[in-house]
Enzyme design. Structure first.
Site, PDB file in Angstrom:
ATOM      1  N   CYS A  50       0.800  -1.222   0.000  1.00 44.56           N
ATOM      2  CA  CYS A  50       0.000   0.000   0.000  1.00 44.56           C
ATOM      3  C   CYS A  50       0.840   1.283   0.000  1.00 44.56           C
ATOM      4  O   CYS A  50       0.354   2.352  -0.365  1.00 44.56           O
ATOM      5  CB  CYS A  50      -0.951   0.005   1.181  1.00 44.56           C
ATOM      6  SG  CYS A  50      -2.142  -1.356   1.153  1.00 44.56           S
ATOM      7  N   HIS A  82      -3.355   7.467   1.789  1.00 48.82           N
ATOM      8  CA  HIS A  82      -3.735   6.135   1.337  1.00 48.82           C
ATOM      9  C   HIS A  82      -5.137   5.854   1.841  1.00 48.82           C
ATOM     10  O   HIS A  82      -5.438   6.054   3.017  1.00 48.82           O
ATOM     11  CB  HIS A  82      -2.734   5.110   1.884  1.00 48.82           C
ATOM     12  CG  HIS A  82      -3.183   3.699   1.733  1.00 48.82           C
ATOM     13  ND1 HIS A  82      -3.660   3.200   0.535  1.00 48.82           N
ATOM     14  CD2 HIS A  82      -3.234   2.663   2.624  1.00 48.82           C
ATOM     15  CE1 HIS A  82      -3.988   1.929   0.698  1.00 48.82           C
ATOM     16  NE2 HIS A  82      -3.744   1.582   1.950  1.00 48.82           N
ATOM     17  N   ASN A  92     -10.037  -0.080  -0.470  1.00 44.09           N
ATOM     18  CA  ASN A  92      -8.575  -0.008  -0.399  1.00 44.09           C
ATOM     19  C   ASN A  92      -8.004  -0.567  -1.695  1.00 44.09           C
ATOM     20  O   ASN A  92      -8.047  -1.780  -1.930  1.00 44.09           O
ATOM     21  CB  ASN A  92      -8.085  -0.797   0.810  1.00 44.09           C
ATOM     22  CG  ASN A  92      -6.581  -0.728   1.002  1.00 44.09           C
ATOM     23  OD1 ASN A  92      -5.837  -0.340   0.106  1.00 44.09           O
ATOM     24  ND2 ASN A  92      -6.113  -1.128   2.171  1.00 44.09           N
TER      25      ASN A  92
END
Length: 323
Positions: free
Chosen positions: A114, A250, A280
């Site tokens: 990520c 993020h 996500n």
């Protein structure tokens, strides 16, 4: 005179299939309200059968190039952040290079889960500052739906597929924080925490595996480390929180996003949030949010932006840039 790696184009792509939270109620002991209350996610996009990460990346790259008014052969390098490359090798970046018709330059992948886009952006900045490239296409692209255990309600409802891209160009600056472009960065990792977020398979284990996560442990690390890395990056240019126009985090979990903003002393109206619509998307989430933020009319030329991300590794980092 100082060279700055400056964003001159941005774009994104999302697969056609939209999966609402309610769809998971058919197969899991969960509800739309349960998912929203714990993550802020309402829907996400999943790649179609046979649609690969490089497919998504190529479409986002074309959008970014069009936004910059450039052709693929105006680019010197491609840096692609992904944990879900099409093949073991070659890199997804070289596949994108071919699909774009880019016949020169070089291309490679970066894998920091990520945090991948922050790592890729920092690497691209270094290529420009060192004179290795004048223009770099930086992409974050993922098909995390390929890694899900569809019986694990704690993970499979959180992730989505997508891609985002920016075009960086070396431009002259004055060497102050008033310059456009990347102004500071901070990268970190700590392999001691590798077991709280990982995929339980890989090439040497001869098994693709599924994503595994200790959610409470990840949350415990996330807010502190994200606020810390953002503060460190800002400190490198003597920047204070009140100078930030937008934080583009993020997009993992709304509670992490809100907690980090609070720790940095920033109001919610200075945070670009897309997690409700995309879930996500790992390395794709920051460039997706940048592109959507521009489309919405939120991000404008001259805005001071802080991006930060944390992912498996653990790996985390932040980039400060002026749009």
């Amino acid at each position: 005179m100082t060279i700055r790696a400056t964003v001159i184009g941005v774009g994104h792509y999302l697969p056609d299939r939209i999966v609402e939270n309610a769809e998971f109620e058919e197969t899991l002991e969960t509800t739309d309200e349960w998912i929203k209350s714990r993550s802020g996610i309402e829907r996400r996009h999943f790649a179609a059968e046979g649609q690969t990460t490089s497919d998504l990346a190529t479409r986002a790259a074309r959008a970014a190039l069009a936004d910059a008014g450039l052709d693929a052969n105006d680019i010197d390098a491609i840096v692609l952040a992904t944990s879900t490359a099409d093949l073991t090798f070659p890199s997804a970046a070289t596949i994108v290079q071919s699909e774009l018709g880019m016949t020169g330059g070089f291309a490679f992948d970066v894998q920091a889960v990520c945090a991948g886009f922050v790592y890729a952006l920092t690497n691209a900045n270094a290529l420009i500052l060192s004179g290795q490239a004048k223009r770099v296409l930086v992409i974050g692209a993922e098909t995390f739906s390929k890694l899900m255990d569809w019986t694990d309600r704690g993970t499979c409802v959180l992730f989505g597929d997508g891609a985002g891209a920016v075009v960086l160009e070396g431009q002259d600056g004055q060497g102050t924080k008033e310059d456009r472009g990347i102004l500071a960065a901070d990268l970190n990792s700590d392999g001691r925490y590798k077991d709280i977020l990982y995929v339980d398979g890989g090439v040497s284990t001869n098994d693709t595996g599924h994503l595994r996560m200790q959610g409470k442990e990840v949350f415990r690390h996330a807010v502190e480390k994200l606020a810390s890395t953002a503060t460190t990056a800002m400190g490198k240019i003597d920047m204070t929180a009140d100078e930030i126009d937008w934080i583009v985090p993020h997009q993992a979990n709304i509670r992490i996003i809100n907690g980090t903003a609070k720790k940095l002393g920033l109001p919610r109206d200075k945070v670009i949030v897309t997690v409700q619509d995309h879930g996500n998307t790992s390395a794709a989430s920051i460039p997706l949010a940048l592109s959507v933020g521009k489309q919405r009319g939120q991000i404008k030329p001259g805005d001071m932006i802080v991006t930060e991300a944390i992912g498996g590794g653990l790996a985390w980092g932040a980039v400060v840039l002026r749009w």
